[in-house]
Write an enzyme that holds these catalytic residues in place. Structure first.
Site, mmCIF file in Angstrom:
data_model
loop_
_atom_site.group_PDB
_atom_site.id
_atom_site.type_symbol
_atom_site.label_atom_id
_atom_site.label_comp_id
_atom_site.label_asym_id
_atom_site.label_seq_id
_atom_site.Cartn_x
_atom_site.Cartn_y
_atom_site.Cartn_z
ATOM 1 C CE LYS A 33 -4.439 0.706 2.298
ATOM 2 N NZ LYS A 33 -5.126 0.482 3.579
ATOM 3 C CB VAL A 34 2.315 3.461 -2.239
ATOM 4 C CG1 VAL A 34 3.365 2.358 -2.217
ATOM 5 C CG2 VAL A 34 1.518 3.414 -3.542
#
Ligand code: G3P
Length: 217
Positions: free
Chosen positions: A83-84
């Site tokens: 997840k970014v």
């Protein structure tokens, strides 16, 4: 529509998984804090418990460090989606991780233009936060509808993962719009099963069945 559980609580994940309706899990730094357990230990345990994607979030803001964190998260298990955040560096990192065949979930999306950028960066999932959008006076579901239109216009393969889901109506609206995934807490998932007429109907059948004196088994 796929159902993901938005938690790092392994007991809740086990309960939800036992329904046979769970397709994945999403976590974030706040949920890791709430779980009160070591990040790598808990993510590995969740990834082992659930067959589908398990989101593990990076925490640095610069591209180079975020990328290193992303590779480290991806090493935990094959079903990790890194997840970014939806920032310039987050999308650079997304592109680089996708080039290595790593699943990426781009989070903290609050506009359709941001979702367009994430799709162009090759994101596996885009996470628009509908509850937080509603909180500040916008219509979270309008955002989901706009993203659906844009992704369909250009045949983007990025899956719309509706996040910050607070109640069953968010789930219903997401399904009507055609979102690919909704992620919600276990409390919200349990509410999806309930209807007062189901409860009342069951009570009536129980009473009448007892009066017959029959037994099925
Ligand atoms: O899926 C994102 C979620 O964890 C944020 O939810 O309720 O804090 O806006 P909430």
């Amino acid at each position: 529509m796929k159902f993901f559980l938005d938690t790092a609580n392994i007991d809740e994940i086990r309960e939800a998984n036992a329904t046979g309706l769970l397709d994945g899990v999403t976590t974030n730094p706040s949920l890791i804090k709430k779980a009160g357990r070591d990040f790598f230990e808990v993510i590995a345990e969740i990834a082992n418990e659930v067959d589908g994607p398990v989101s593990a979030e990076t925490v640095s803001h610069d591209h180079e460090t975020m990328l290193k964190e992303g590779f480290k998260c991806a090493e935990i298990a094959d079903n990790i989606a890194v997840k970014v955040p939806l920032t310039l560096n987050g999308l650079k990192t997304c592109k680089a991780l996708r080039a290595e065949g790593i699943m990426v979930n781009v989070t903290l999306c609050f506009s359709a233009n941001q979702a367009l950028l994430a799709a162009k960066a090759g994101a596996s999932f885009i996470s628009p936060f509908v509850g937080r959008h509603d909180d500040v006076g916008f219509d979270g579901m309008e955002l989901i509808s706009d993203i659906r239109t844009i992704y369909d216009n250009y045949d983007f393969g990025t899956e719309i993962l509706v996040a910050s889901v607070r109640h069953p109506t968010h789930v219903l609206d997401s399904a009507l719009i055609g979102a690919d995934v909704a992620t919600f807490p276990w409390d919200v998932m349990k509410k999806l099963f309930n209807h007062p007429l189901t409860t009342n109907g069951l009570a009536g059948f129980d009473k009448d069945w007892a009066a017959t004196g029959f037994s099925i088994l």
